[in-house]
Design an enzyme around this catalytic site. Structure first.
Site, PDB file in Angstrom:
ATOM      1  N   CYS A 193     -16.028   7.019  -7.243  1.00  7.16           N
ATOM      2  CA  CYS A 193     -15.965   5.991  -6.198  1.00  7.16           C
ATOM      3  C   CYS A 193     -15.937   6.659  -4.819  1.00  7.16           C
ATOM      4  N   CYS A 249     -15.626   2.536   1.590  1.00  4.94           N
ATOM      5  CA  CYS A 249     -16.904   2.021   1.102  1.00  4.94           C
ATOM      6  C   CYS A 249     -16.744   0.522   0.876  1.00  4.94           C
ATOM      7  N   CYS A 264     -21.842  -6.549  -8.103  1.00  5.55           N
ATOM      8  CA  CYS A 264     -21.091  -5.357  -7.691  1.00  5.55           C
ATOM      9  C   CYS A 264     -21.372  -4.192  -8.637  1.00  5.55           C
ATOM     10  N   CYS A 290     -19.380  -2.784  -2.774  1.00  5.08           N
ATOM     11  CA  CYS A 290     -19.156  -3.760  -3.850  1.00  5.08           C
ATOM     12  C   CYS A 290     -18.544  -5.052  -3.307  1.00  5.08           C
ATOM     13  N   ASP A 336       0.805  -1.218   0.000  1.00  4.42           N
ATOM     14  CA  ASP A 336       0.000   0.000   0.000  1.00  4.42           C
ATOM     15  C   ASP A 336       0.840   1.271   0.000  1.00  4.42           C
ATOM     16  N   CYS A 388     -23.205  -0.895  -6.821  1.00  5.05           N
ATOM     17  CA  CYS A 388     -22.402   0.283  -6.476  1.00  5.05           C
ATOM     18  C   CYS A 388     -23.308   1.517  -6.403  1.00  5.05           C
ATOM     19  N   CYS A 401     -22.101 -13.377 -12.688  1.00  8.79           N
ATOM     20  CA  CYS A 401     -22.552 -12.442 -11.641  1.00  8.79           C
ATOM     21  C   CYS A 401     -22.229 -10.992 -12.008  1.00  8.79           C
ATOM     22  N   CYS A 452     -16.048 -15.232 -10.812  1.00 10.16           N
ATOM     23  CA  CYS A 452     -17.221 -14.350 -10.909  1.00 10.16           C
ATOM     24  C   CYS A 452     -18.325 -14.970 -11.752  1.00 10.16           C
ATOM     25  N   CYS A 467     -21.041  -9.047  -2.689  1.00  8.44           N
ATOM     26  CA  CYS A 467     -20.325 -10.054  -3.478  1.00  8.44           C
ATOM     27  C   CYS A 467     -20.542 -11.454  -2.891  1.00  8.44           C
TER      28      CYS A 467
HETATM   29  C1  B12 Z   1      -5.481   3.507  -6.150  1.00  9.34           C
HETATM   30  C2  B12 Z   1      -6.098   2.567  -5.135  1.00  9.34           C
HETATM   31  C3  B12 Z   1      -7.442   2.716  -4.863  1.00  9.34           C
HETATM   32  C4  B12 Z   1      -8.323   3.724  -5.591  1.00  9.34           C
HETATM   33  C5  B12 Z   1      -8.736   3.168  -6.966  1.00  9.34           C
HETATM   34  C6  B12 Z   1      -9.193   1.720  -6.942  1.00  9.34           C
HETATM   35  C7  B12 Z   1      -9.441   1.132  -8.313  1.00  9.34           C
HETATM   36  N1  B12 Z   1     -10.091  -0.001  -8.334  1.00  9.34           N
HETATM   37  O1  B12 Z   1      -9.085   1.678  -9.314  1.00  9.34           O
HETATM   38  C8  B12 Z   1      -9.483   3.909  -4.573  1.00  9.34           C
HETATM   39  C9  B12 Z   1      -9.127   5.036  -3.622  1.00  9.34           C
HETATM   40  C10 B12 Z   1     -10.854   4.171  -5.191  1.00  9.34           C
HETATM   41  C11 B12 Z   1      -9.405   2.573  -3.829  1.00  9.34           C
HETATM   42  C12 B12 Z   1     -10.478   1.993  -3.194  1.00  9.34           C
HETATM   43  C13 B12 Z   1     -10.405   0.794  -2.511  1.00  9.34           C
HETATM   44  N2  B12 Z   1      -9.287   0.121  -2.187  1.00  9.34           N
HETATM   45 CO1  B12 Z   1      -7.559   0.565  -2.905  1.00  9.34          CO
HETATM   46  N3  B12 Z   1      -5.802   0.822  -3.570  1.00  9.34           N
HETATM   47  C14 B12 Z   1      -5.333   1.588  -4.496  1.00  9.34           C
HETATM   48  C15 B12 Z   1      -3.828   1.318  -4.660  1.00  9.34           C
HETATM   49  C16 B12 Z   1      -3.063   2.424  -3.921  1.00  9.34           C
HETATM   50  C17 B12 Z   1      -3.340   1.232  -6.096  1.00  9.34           C
HETATM   51  C18 B12 Z   1      -4.205   0.368  -7.002  1.00  9.34           C
HETATM   52  C19 B12 Z   1      -3.709   0.384  -8.408  1.00  9.34           C
HETATM   53  O2  B12 Z   1      -2.648   0.846  -8.731  1.00  9.34           O
HETATM   54  N4  B12 Z   1      -4.454  -0.129  -9.293  1.00  9.34           N
HETATM   55  C20 B12 Z   1      -4.043  -0.183 -10.685  1.00  9.34           C
HETATM   56  C21 B12 Z   1      -5.231  -0.467 -11.494  1.00  9.34           C
HETATM   57  C22 B12 Z   1      -4.929  -0.321 -12.971  1.00  9.34           C
HETATM   58  O3  B12 Z   1      -5.515  -1.808 -11.154  1.00  9.34           O
HETATM   59  P1  B12 Z   1      -6.856  -2.321 -10.546  1.00  9.34           P
HETATM   60  O4  B12 Z   1      -7.785  -1.203 -10.310  1.00  9.34           O
HETATM   61  O5  B12 Z   1      -6.569  -3.211  -9.401  1.00  9.34           O
HETATM   62  O6  B12 Z   1      -7.378  -3.115 -11.783  1.00  9.34           O
HETATM   63  C23 B12 Z   1      -6.894  -4.424 -12.118  1.00  9.34           C
HETATM   64  C24 B12 Z   1      -8.100  -5.287 -12.507  1.00  9.34           C
HETATM   65  O7  B12 Z   1      -9.153  -4.436 -12.855  1.00  9.34           O
HETATM   66  C25 B12 Z   1      -7.576  -6.088 -13.655  1.00  9.34           C
HETATM   67  N5  B12 Z   1      -8.385  -5.939 -14.840  1.00  9.34           N
HETATM   68  C26 B12 Z   1      -8.084  -5.199 -15.917  1.00  9.34           C
HETATM   69  N6  B12 Z   1      -9.030  -5.343 -16.854  1.00  9.34           N
HETATM   70  C27 B12 Z   1      -9.937  -6.202 -16.367  1.00  9.34           C
HETATM   71  C28 B12 Z   1     -11.109  -6.700 -16.935  1.00  9.34           C
HETATM   72  C29 B12 Z   1     -11.882  -7.584 -16.198  1.00  9.34           C
HETATM   73  C30 B12 Z   1     -13.134  -8.122 -16.824  1.00  9.34           C
HETATM   74  C31 B12 Z   1     -11.517  -7.961 -14.873  1.00  9.34           C
HETATM   75  C32 B12 Z   1     -12.370  -8.866 -14.058  1.00  9.34           C
HETATM   76  C33 B12 Z   1     -10.306  -7.456 -14.312  1.00  9.34           C
HETATM   77  C34 B12 Z   1      -9.549  -6.582 -15.076  1.00  9.34           C
HETATM   78  O8  B12 Z   1      -6.281  -5.660 -13.981  1.00  9.34           O
HETATM   79  C35 B12 Z   1      -6.070  -4.377 -13.421  1.00  9.34           C
HETATM   80  C36 B12 Z   1      -4.593  -4.141 -13.291  1.00  9.34           C
HETATM   81  O9  B12 Z   1      -3.910  -5.151 -12.579  1.00  9.34           O
HETATM   82  C37 B12 Z   1      -3.662  -0.086  -3.947  1.00  9.34           C
HETATM   83  C38 B12 Z   1      -2.336  -0.264  -3.193  1.00  9.34           C
HETATM   84  C39 B12 Z   1      -1.207  -0.580  -4.132  1.00  9.34           C
HETATM   85  N7  B12 Z   1      -0.085   0.066  -3.952  1.00  9.34           N
HETATM   86  O10 B12 Z   1      -1.336  -1.409  -5.012  1.00  9.34           O
HETATM   87  C40 B12 Z   1      -4.883  -0.138  -3.003  1.00  9.34           C
HETATM   88  C41 B12 Z   1      -5.650  -1.469  -2.925  1.00  9.34           C
HETATM   89  C42 B12 Z   1      -5.913  -1.940  -4.327  1.00  9.34           C
HETATM   90  N8  B12 Z   1      -6.917  -1.064  -2.315  1.00  9.34           N
HETATM   91  C43 B12 Z   1      -7.394  -1.922  -1.485  1.00  9.34           C
HETATM   92  C44 B12 Z   1      -8.628  -1.785  -0.804  1.00  9.34           C
HETATM   93  C45 B12 Z   1      -8.879  -2.689   0.393  1.00  9.34           C
HETATM   94  C46 B12 Z   1      -9.565  -0.840  -1.254  1.00  9.34           C
HETATM   95  C47 B12 Z   1     -11.028  -0.721  -0.808  1.00  9.34           C
HETATM   96  C48 B12 Z   1     -11.738  -2.055  -0.614  1.00  9.34           C
HETATM   97  C49 B12 Z   1     -11.085   0.131   0.478  1.00  9.34           C
HETATM   98  C50 B12 Z   1     -12.479   0.480   0.944  1.00  9.34           C
HETATM   99  N9  B12 Z   1     -13.232  -0.422   1.562  1.00  9.34           N
HETATM  100  O11 B12 Z   1     -12.886   1.618   0.811  1.00  9.34           O
HETATM  101  C51 B12 Z   1     -11.626   0.098  -1.987  1.00  9.34           C
HETATM  102  C52 B12 Z   1     -12.183  -0.832  -3.081  1.00  9.34           C
HETATM  103  C53 B12 Z   1     -12.757  -0.070  -4.251  1.00  9.34           C
HETATM  104  C54 B12 Z   1     -12.657  -0.890  -5.527  1.00  9.34           C
HETATM  105  N10 B12 Z   1     -13.759  -1.447  -5.988  1.00  9.34           N
HETATM  106  O12 B12 Z   1     -11.555  -1.019  -6.045  1.00  9.34           O
HETATM  107  C55 B12 Z   1      -6.524  -3.163  -1.391  1.00  9.34           C
HETATM  108  C56 B12 Z   1      -7.174  -4.275  -2.243  1.00  9.34           C
HETATM  109  C57 B12 Z   1      -7.238  -5.623  -1.567  1.00  9.34           C
HETATM  110  C58 B12 Z   1      -7.910  -6.651  -2.453  1.00  9.34           C
HETATM  111  N11 B12 Z   1      -8.289  -7.754  -1.852  1.00  9.34           N
HETATM  112  O13 B12 Z   1      -8.108  -6.458  -3.628  1.00  9.34           O
HETATM  113  C59 B12 Z   1      -5.147  -2.613  -1.970  1.00  9.34           C
HETATM  114  C60 B12 Z   1      -4.329  -3.649  -2.732  1.00  9.34           C
HETATM  115  C61 B12 Z   1      -4.357  -2.066  -0.776  1.00  9.34           C
HETATM  116  C62 B12 Z   1      -3.618  -3.185  -0.043  1.00  9.34           C
HETATM  117  N12 B12 Z   1      -2.303  -3.149  -0.065  1.00  9.34           N
HETATM  118  O14 B12 Z   1      -4.215  -4.077   0.501  1.00  9.34           O
HETATM  119  N13 B12 Z   1      -8.166   2.031  -3.924  1.00  9.34           N
HETATM  120  S1  SF4 Z   2     -16.041   1.146  -3.182  1.00 13.71           S
HETATM  121 FE1  SF4 Z   2     -18.194   1.791  -3.169  1.00 13.71          FE
HETATM  122  S2  SF4 Z   2     -18.333   3.498  -4.615  1.00 13.71           S
HETATM  123 FE2  SF4 Z   2     -16.347   2.457  -4.985  1.00 13.71          FE
HETATM  124  S3  SF4 Z   2     -16.762   0.970  -6.621  1.00 13.71           S
HETATM  125 FE3  SF4 Z   2     -17.106  -0.129  -4.681  1.00 13.71          FE
HETATM  126  S4  SF4 Z   2     -19.308   0.149  -4.239  1.00 13.71           S
HETATM  127 FE4  SF4 Z   2     -18.757   1.648  -5.787  1.00 13.71          FE
HETATM  128  S1  SF4 Z   3     -20.113  -9.301  -6.934  1.00 12.05           S
HETATM  129 FE1  SF4 Z   3     -18.216 -10.479  -6.584  1.00 12.05          FE
HETATM  130  S2  SF4 Z   3     -18.552 -12.415  -7.699  1.00 12.05           S
HETATM  131 FE2  SF4 Z   3     -20.077 -10.970  -8.438  1.00 12.05          FE
HETATM  132  S3  SF4 Z   3     -19.107 -10.034 -10.249  1.00 12.05           S
HETATM  133 FE3  SF4 Z   3     -18.656  -8.691  -8.522  1.00 12.05          FE
HETATM  134  S4  SF4 Z   3     -16.664  -9.388  -7.790  1.00 12.05           S
HETATM  135 FE4  SF4 Z   3     -17.471 -11.027  -9.097  1.00 12.05          FE
END
Ligand code: B12
Ligand code: SF4
Ligand code: SF4
Length: 372
Positions: A211, A237, A191, A240, A129, A195, A188, A185, A244
């Site tokens: 978000c 938040c 999420c 999502c 992180d 949202c 499903c 998934c 799940c």
């Molecule tokens: C920026 C960030 C955020 C941002 C943006 C999140 C986002 N989804 O874009 C914000 C502030 C919104 C956020 C929120 C949250 N975060 Co955050 N965040 C980060 C951070 C700092 C960087 C993430 C990053 O660089 N992502 C890069 C993008 C491009 O990747 P991605 O979003 O994960 O997308 C991947 C997939 O989408 C996949 N993908 C691409 N195309 C497709 C297509 C399909 C069909 C599918 C299925 C997948 C897929 O590949 C992508 C790249 O690898 C990390 C810590 C870190 N240093 O890594 C924590 C981290 C991701 N966050 C974390 C957490 C816990 C959260 C929250 C749950 C916190 C909360 N309860 O509020 C929420 C979840 C929101 C969500 N749905 O993502 C955890 C995730 C744990 C886990 N089990 O996944 C991390 C890893 C922190 C940690 N070290 O534990 N976060």
């Molecule tokens: S963290 Fe909340 S606002 Fe962000 S994508 Fe998930 S459900 Fe939506």
């Molecule tokens: S709610 Fe969970 S199982 Fe369903 S599509 Fe989203 S991440 Fe996948």
């Protein structure tokens, strides 16, 4: 001698990690493309994190020169108890990952793994992180889980209530995963449908500007069009993940509650001074580390959850609306409007004796904008 993954895993599990795997420390080229693409699409908003320097965050060699392996750890976060039942004052909800210092527990486990490697003469650096690496992508490569459509990494049989991190090392630690975990998934879409702000714009892609998890962290005015959707969320938040289905599994290895805080007394928060707020909530990411942003969010939540006839709520909101801080005044005015108490603002332009000319000059345009 290079410690084996089994040896490292045993140490990690004994020190608080729940799952440990390994992966090659190759660049995360796909994630680099995703990061750039999302910035280009405007989905990153003002976020810095891994978006500040995507080349660095996707290249483990920048963490440790000649890095060969990543030993990845996941730490399950169980929920804290709510105090809402025993107290009738309005409260704001805290997302599960932020209720307790779960990152501290993750760090302890990863530090222990790194210690074994350094004792054996290898280089090892712990990252989680801290934007030095893309944590989900590392865990995915190590076979720990699959990317859900909500972008979270889900661990088969356990769901996504995990924080993730890794030890970057120049030792060659072989993975025992048979490729990435299979997608769980299926058809499903809960999420995406669940949202509250429609932030998951397509499977696997979150628009951070919509978000709530980002909006509570971002500095400045809380986005107007997300205030009602914010509901009772003070920080983070979980929607999502709550909706799940794989997260409904009862993780029997981690039963019970942690010693954290599931919700916060909003009136108490609003009455607390800056340094105490930072002491209590400094673990959280608060925009510019300015506690006014926490108060700002608390005011919006108050507007969503409080009773309009609660005299303590009314007092705080009116005092803040007529107060000198224009950011807070704007959110208090919104909250009064949301509670149907715009009547209490009628006097703003013919000020009560306590309002100075300067305060009025600051607050009046805000009131006209929000109520008017
Ligand atoms: C920026 C960030 C955020 C941002 C943006 C999140 C986002 N989804 O874009 C914000 C502030 C919104 C956020 C929120 C949250 N975060 Co955050 N965040 C980060 C951070 C700092 C960087 C993430 C990053 O660089 N992502 C890069 C993008 C491009 O990747 P991605 O979003 O994960 O997308 C991947 C997939 O989408 C996949 N993908 C691409 N195309 C497709 C297509 C399909 C069909 C599918 C299925 C997948 C897929 O590949 C992508 C790249 O690898 C990390 C810590 C870190 N240093 O890594 C924590 C981290 C991701 N966050 C974390 C957490 C816990 C959260 C929250 C749950 C916190 C909360 N309860 O509020 C929420 C979840 C929101 C969500 N749905 O993502 C955890 C995730 C744990 C886990 N089990 O996944 C991390 C890893 C922190 C940690 N070290 O534990 N976060
Ligand atoms: S963290 Fe909340 S606002 Fe962000 S994508 Fe998930 S459900 Fe939506
Ligand atoms: S709610 Fe969970 S199982 Fe369903 S599509 Fe989203 S991440 Fe996948």
């Amino acid at each position: 001698m290079t410690p084996t993954l089994d040896e490292l895993r045993a140490v990690g599990l004994a020190n608080g990690l729940d799952v440990v795997g390994a992966a090659a420390a190759d660049p995360f080229s796909d994630t680099l493309v995703s990061l750039r693409g999302r910035s280009h699409e405007g989905l990153a908003g003002s976020m810095q994190f891994t978006y500040r320097n995507p080349d660095r965050s996707t290249e483990p060699n920048r963490v440790l020169p000649a890095a060969r392996s990543l030993v990845v750890g996941a730490r399950h976060y169980r929920p804290a108890r709510s105090q809402a039942e025993s107290v009738s004052r309005p409260r704001g909800r805290v997302a599960r990952y932020a209720q307790h210092d779960h990152y501290g527990a993750l760090r302890d486990g990863l530090d222990a793994v790194a210690g074994v490697l350094t004792d054996a003469g290898w280089g090892a650096r712990v990252v989680f992180d801290d934007n030095a690496m893309v944590d989900r992508a590392a865990a995915h490569r190590a076979g720990l889980g699959w990317f859900g459509k909500n972008t979270n990494l889900l661990l088969p049989g356990h769901g996504s209530w995990f924080v993730l991190g890794a030890v970057v090392t120049d030792a060659g630690v072989d993975s025992d995963a048979h490729g990435p975990a299979a997608d769980g998934c299926g058809p499903c879409t809960r999420c995406l449908d669940g949202c509250p702000t429609g932030a998951i714009i397509r499977p696997g892609v979150v628009d951070a500007t919509r978000c709530l998890a980002w909006s509570v962290q971002a500095p400045g005015v809380f986005p107007r069009d997300q205030r009602v959707a914010l509901g009772d969320r003070l920080y983070g938040c979980d929607e999502c993940q709550d909706v799940c289905p794989p997260n409904r599994i009862d993780d029997r290895r981690q039963p019970g509650f942690c010693s954290g805080q599931a919700d916060v007394d909003l009136l108490e928060l609003l009455a607390t001074d800056d340094s105490t707020l930072l002491e209590r909530f400094g673990r959280w990411y608060i925009g510019n580390r300015d506690p006014r942003h926490l108060r700002r969010t608390a005011l919006v939540v108050l507007g969503n959850v409080a009773r309009p006839d609660d005299p303590k709520v009314v007092e705080v909101l009116v005092t803040t609306a007529f107060g000198p801080d224009d950011l807070l005044a704007a959110h208090a005015v919104w909250a009064l409007g949301r509670l149907g108490r715009g009547d209490l603002l009628a006097g703003l332009e013919s000020p009560p004796g306590t309002l100075t000319a300067v305060e009025l000059a600051v607050a009046a345009p805000v009131v006209r904008e929000v109520v008017g």
